[in-house]
Scaffold this motif. Structure first.
Motif, PDB file in Angstrom:
ATOM      1  N   LEU A  74       0.886  -1.122  -0.120  1.00  0.00           N
ATOM      2  CA  LEU A  74      -0.181  -0.058  -0.066  1.00  0.00           C
ATOM      3  C   LEU A  74       0.930   1.280  -0.095  1.00  0.00           C
ATOM      4  CD1 LEU A  74      -2.804  -0.895   2.539  1.00  0.00           C
ATOM      5  CD2 LEU A  74      -2.768  -0.962   0.060  1.00  0.00           C
ATOM      6  N   PRO A  75       0.492   2.160  -0.877  1.00  0.00           N
ATOM      7  CA  PRO A  75       1.226   3.619  -0.706  1.00  0.00           C
ATOM      8  C   PRO A  75       0.933   4.329   0.310  1.00  0.00           C
ATOM      9  CG  PRO A  75      -0.568   3.690  -2.184  1.00  0.00           C
ATOM     10  CD  PRO A  75      -0.471   2.163  -1.847  1.00  0.00           C
ATOM     11  N   LEU A  76       1.446   4.085   1.450  1.00  0.00           N
ATOM     12  CA  LEU A  76       0.885   4.645   2.824  1.00  0.00           C
ATOM     13  C   LEU A  76       1.251   6.392   2.712  1.00  0.00           C
ATOM     14  CD1 LEU A  76       1.640   1.990   5.409  1.00  0.00           C
ATOM     15  CD2 LEU A  76      -0.386   2.414   4.101  1.00  0.00           C
ATOM     16  N   TYR A  77       2.259   6.769   2.236  1.00  0.00           N
ATOM     17  CA  TYR A  77       2.625   7.963   2.031  1.00  0.00           C
ATOM     18  C   TYR A  77       1.463   8.783   1.426  1.00  0.00           C
ATOM     19  CZ  TYR A  77       5.128  12.239   1.063  1.00  0.00           C
ATOM     20  OH  TYR A  77       5.637  13.756   1.136  1.00  0.00           O
ATOM     21  N   LEU A  81      13.481   7.912   0.807  1.00  0.00           N
ATOM     22  CA  LEU A  81      14.793   7.404   0.220  1.00  0.00           C
ATOM     23  C   LEU A  81      15.128   7.444  -1.171  1.00  0.00           C
ATOM     24  CD1 LEU A  81      15.126   4.538   2.816  1.00  0.00           C
ATOM     25  CD2 LEU A  81      15.991   6.753   3.263  1.00  0.00           C
ATOM     26  N   MET A  82      14.160   6.851  -1.726  1.00  0.00           N
ATOM     27  CA  MET A  82      14.162   7.081  -3.380  1.00  0.00           C
ATOM     28  C   MET A  82      13.289   8.383  -3.704  1.00  0.00           C
ATOM     29  SD  MET A  82      13.122   4.922  -6.571  1.00  0.00           S
ATOM     30  CE  MET A  82      14.694   3.533  -6.405  1.00  0.00           C
ATOM     31  N   PRO A  83      13.843   9.430  -4.108  1.00  0.00           N
ATOM     32  CA  PRO A  83      13.181  10.698  -4.055  1.00  0.00           C
ATOM     33  C   PRO A  83      11.815  10.587  -5.077  1.00  0.00           C
ATOM     34  CG  PRO A  83      14.972  11.217  -5.262  1.00  0.00           C
ATOM     35  CD  PRO A  83      15.447   9.692  -4.282  1.00  0.00           C
ATOM     36  N   THR A 112       5.513   2.151  -8.332  1.00  0.00           N
ATOM     37  CA  THR A 112       4.641   1.345  -7.574  1.00  0.00           C
ATOM     38  C   THR A 112       5.199   1.149  -6.148  1.00  0.00           C
ATOM     39  OG1 THR A 112       3.837  -0.066  -9.291  1.00  0.00           O
ATOM     40  CG2 THR A 112       3.786  -1.129  -7.098  1.00  0.00           C
ATOM     41  N   LEU A 113       6.481   1.325  -5.808  1.00  0.00           N
ATOM     42  CA  LEU A 113       7.019   1.179  -4.633  1.00  0.00           C
ATOM     43  C   LEU A 113       7.523   2.514  -3.853  1.00  0.00           C
ATOM     44  CD1 LEU A 113       9.527  -1.759  -5.247  1.00  0.00           C
ATOM     45  CD2 LEU A 113       7.153  -1.871  -4.020  1.00  0.00           C
ATOM     46  N   LEU A 114       7.392   3.559  -4.688  1.00  0.00           N
ATOM     47  CA  LEU A 114       7.993   4.974  -4.039  1.00  0.00           C
ATOM     48  C   LEU A 114       7.031   5.326  -2.854  1.00  0.00           C
ATOM     49  CD1 LEU A 114       9.922   7.147  -5.154  1.00  0.00           C
ATOM     50  CD2 LEU A 114       7.748   8.207  -6.247  1.00  0.00           C
ATOM     51  N   THR A 161      14.944  -0.777  -6.130  1.00  0.00           N
ATOM     52  CA  THR A 161      13.434  -1.366  -5.787  1.00  0.00           C
ATOM     53  C   THR A 161      13.814  -2.693  -5.020  1.00  0.00           C
ATOM     54  OG1 THR A 161      13.723  -2.139  -7.946  1.00  0.00           O
ATOM     55  CG2 THR A 161      12.380   0.021  -7.734  1.00  0.00           C
ATOM     56  N   THR A 162      14.875  -3.311  -5.291  1.00  0.00           N
ATOM     57  CA  THR A 162      14.771  -4.662  -4.369  1.00  0.00           C
ATOM     58  C   THR A 162      14.924  -4.417  -2.966  1.00  0.00           C
ATOM     59  OG1 THR A 162      15.676  -5.765  -6.405  1.00  0.00           O
ATOM     60  CG2 THR A 162      16.295  -6.698  -4.255  1.00  0.00           C
TER      61      THR A 162
END
Length: 687
Positions: A431-434, A472-474, A499-501, A548-549
């Protein structure tokens, strides 16, 4: 005399002082344009007074039932005009008349509180006395002034400004004209009640005028009038139980959902829920409270003592200064769920439990609501869910933690399911909690992970509201985070990043200054700064390459930690049904209030009633007892009767509903009355 239990002076410049002064000046001008016997008086509304019995030859005393704000303001205005006369050294017959409207004849004064014509409520007496004695004659406007002193300064300045606009030799004439207006051309209608009239009914009818009374003001007035009419020591009761609720922290306006309401009124709503075991809407607070104690002085005093007892608990809960360190940690993490509907249960727990039982109860509640929040399960039915839990806690004789565990783990509906470990891990990994959580909720979630990951060998770092959530990854990664050269691989990688951002694995906490310096920097620079300046465990083990890993690995690690921080009790269906995607609420928190109102299902039909006579069961429970004996709801439930034999006892909720019916009603069970004794709900035999 203004009763001590009425609210303090609340009128202000914009709402009342300035309009009143404009009315005085308008009447002053009209007086100069017409003959005195043609001047229409200016009507100021109605006041309600109640005659009080007194000794022969003593001052006549009337209690102010309604209109204290108006009466107090008029006395302040007259004092300001009196001091304007004194400042100019002018002595006239009208000055003497003005003074007599402020103070009583010294020959009739037997005590200090009889000195002035009006004696305000106790919170205002020192400021009022100072104004009447001229102590503020040289003061100027200052936000620190008491409200009564500020009113006096306002009127003095208005009078002085009015005099400045006129010739100096006309000052005495102008002062006399203002005095005539105040003494002759302002009118009120006085409703003068006898000693046997019902003052409370009239007070409630008229309370909507002027500055609207808060629900807590109305409750206070009805409560102490009931006690006063029964001869109870209202001064002592007020000082001991209600006066602490007059402190400034209870009067502030705070937000609950989308609305701002007085903090005291918000607390009263929670208290009534605990007391009545039903939800009480904000507009029902006074009605519900009055229906509970009515004109019964015993119930009124019980209500007052319980209100004060729970207020101390609520204040400690609200400020975070309650319980052990471990309990405070639970309460802090509960804020991740952003729900106020659990507050009545927390009040009950801190009023009736302690030690290991309370710690476990709080841990269960925290785990339940936080898991549901992370899995984005609805909170729309929490009001009913926690109300039913409150009823069960009040009726049970066993440990509270056992009641909570059994009740919450048995929930299987969309609005009550306790998510499994698998559900929790899936939510944290995907889930994109941000995007979904408000920033303060997300910060508390990350702080919970930080505290869990910190060992006893790590220096403790207190939680801070100054920490901000950082990717962490902007989000703007394109400049420094190159994609693979292969077009197909680049497309797949870009999709994975997007997807993971905003998932938990790509989020951390840093200070605001560090956040601004890192911005969208390359990973090598960002990692260097994090390792150099951040002391958080979350940031101390970041790898040299951030991919991403690694985001997926970190999400999995935090998800595993979450199952330990917020465990689901074993032995109650270890494999509950899985959460479906349709049950998740993926609307962002921003722009909506925390506790969504429950949605009514208009298609649901009521099941046919199979109830037996619960009232007769209650009567049977008291059959062999003496008048005045008390039984808790749990004791009533466990007493078998022809209606409910030992193998088929009634529910505690059914008994509670009969003894404490909704909508402010009284129990109709003959010979008993629902009461709260020692903090436990039950009934007392009356006949």
């Amino acid at each position: 005399m203004v009763p001590l239990f009425q609210r303090p002076y609340v009128w202000d410049e914009d709402g009342q002082w300035a309009p009143l002064w404009e009315d005085v000046i308008t009447t002053f001008d009209r007086r100069e344009e017409r003959e005195e016997d043609e001047i229409a008086p200016h009507f100021l509304g109605a006041i309600v007074l109640e005659q009080k019995r007194g000794a022969l030859g003593s001052l006549e005393v009337r209690e102010v039932i309604d209109g204290q704000q108006r009466l107090t303001t008029l006395q302040i205005l007259i004092a300001a005009l009196r001091d304007a006369y004194r400042a100019l050294g002018v002595k006239t017959r009208l000055l003497s008349r003005l003074t007599k409207t402020l103070v009583n004849d010294a020959d009739y004064v037997d005590s200090p509180d009889e000195e002035f014509k009006l004696w305000p409520t106790n919170r205002d007496r020192s400021a009022y006395t100072a104004v009447m004695r001229g102590d503020y004659r040289d003061s100027t406007q200052d936000p620190a002034l008491p409200r009564i002193a500020a009113a006096y300064v306002f009127f003095r300045e208005q009078i002085d400004a009015f005099l400045v606009r006129s010739d100096e030799d006309e000052s005495e004439t102008i002062l006399d004209g203002l005095a005539e207006v105040l003494l002759e051309h302002l009118e009120v209608v006085v409703i003068d009640l006898g000693v046997d009239d019902n003052a409370q009914v009239i007070f409630e009818t008229l309370n909507a005028r002027g500055t609207a009374l808060r629900a807590s003001d109305l409750i206070k007035n009805a409560l102490f009038r009931t006690l006063q009419d029964s001869g109870r020591p209202v001064d002592m009761l007020y000082e001991k139980y209600w006066e602490p609720l007059e402190l400034p922290q209870w009067q502030t306006e705070v937000r609950l959902g989308r609305l701002r309401r007085p903090r005291l009124d918000i607390y009263v709503g929670f208290f009534l829920t605990v007391l009545l075991h039903r939800e009480v809407q904000s507009h029902q607070l006074f009605t519900a409270a009055r229906a509970y104690f009515g004109s019964d002085a015993d119930r009124a005093e019980d209500f007052l003592t319980e209100l004060a007892r729970y207020a101390r608990i609520y204040d400690q809960l609200d400020t975070g200064h309650i319980g052990t360190d471990a309990e405070q940690g639970c309460l802090t993490r509960l804020e991740i769920a952003d729900t106020q509907t659990i507050t009545p249960v927390l009040l009950w727990l801190f009023a009736h439990t302690d030690g290991a039982d309370r710690q476990r109860a709080l841990t269960l509640l925290e785990a339940y609501v936080v898991r549901r929040a992370i899995c984005r399960l609805t909170s729309k039915n929490y009001n009913r869910l926690f109300l039913e839990l409150l009823r069960r806690l009040s009726a049970s004789e066993g440990p509270a933690s056992g009641v909570i565990e059994q009740f919450l783990t048995s929930q299987d509906s969309e609005s009550g399911l306790w998510p499994s470990d698998s559900d929790l891990r899936d939510a944290l990994r995907s889930l994109p909690l941000y995007r979904l959580f408000k920033r303060d909720r997300l910060q508390r979630l990350l702080l919970a992970f930080e505290q869990h990951l910190t060992t006893d060998r790590t220096e403790p770092i207190p939680p801070s509201s100054k920490l901000s959530v950082e990717h962490l990854m902007p989000r703007s990664w394109h400049e420094h985070w190159a994609l693979p050269a292969d077009p197909a691989g680049a497309e797949d990688e870009e999709e994975r990043r997007n997807t993971l951002l905003d998932t938990i694995g790509n989020l951390t906490l840093i200070t605001g200054k560090l956040n601004s310096s890192l911005s969208n920097a390359a990973w090598s620079k960002k990692r260097e700064h994090l390792l150099a300046h951040s002391a958080l465990t979350l940031n101390r083990s970041l790898p040299t390459d951030w991919t991403t890993t690694w985001i997926e690995r970190r999400s999995a690690m935090l998800a595993h930690a979450a199952t330990s921080i917020w465990p689901r009790p074993a032995g109650h269906g270890d494999s509950p049904r899985r959460v479906t995607e349709a049950e998740r609420d993926l609307m962002p928190d921003r722009g909506r209030g925390p506790d969504h109102p429950p949605q009514r299902d208009s298609t649901r039909t009521a099941a046919p009633s199979t109830r037996r006579d619960i009232g007769q069961h209650i009567v049977n429970a008291f059959a062999d007892l003496e008048v005045g004996d008390f039984l808790t709801i749990g004791e009533i439930r466990k007493t078998p009767s022809p209606q409910y034999p030992v193998h088929d006892l009634p529910s505690a909720g059914a008994i509670s509903a009969r003894l404490f019916p909704g909508n402010g009603g009284r129990t109709t069970v003959p010979g008993v009355v629902g009461v709260i004794a020692g903090g436990r709900r039950g009934a007392r035999k009356t006949g």
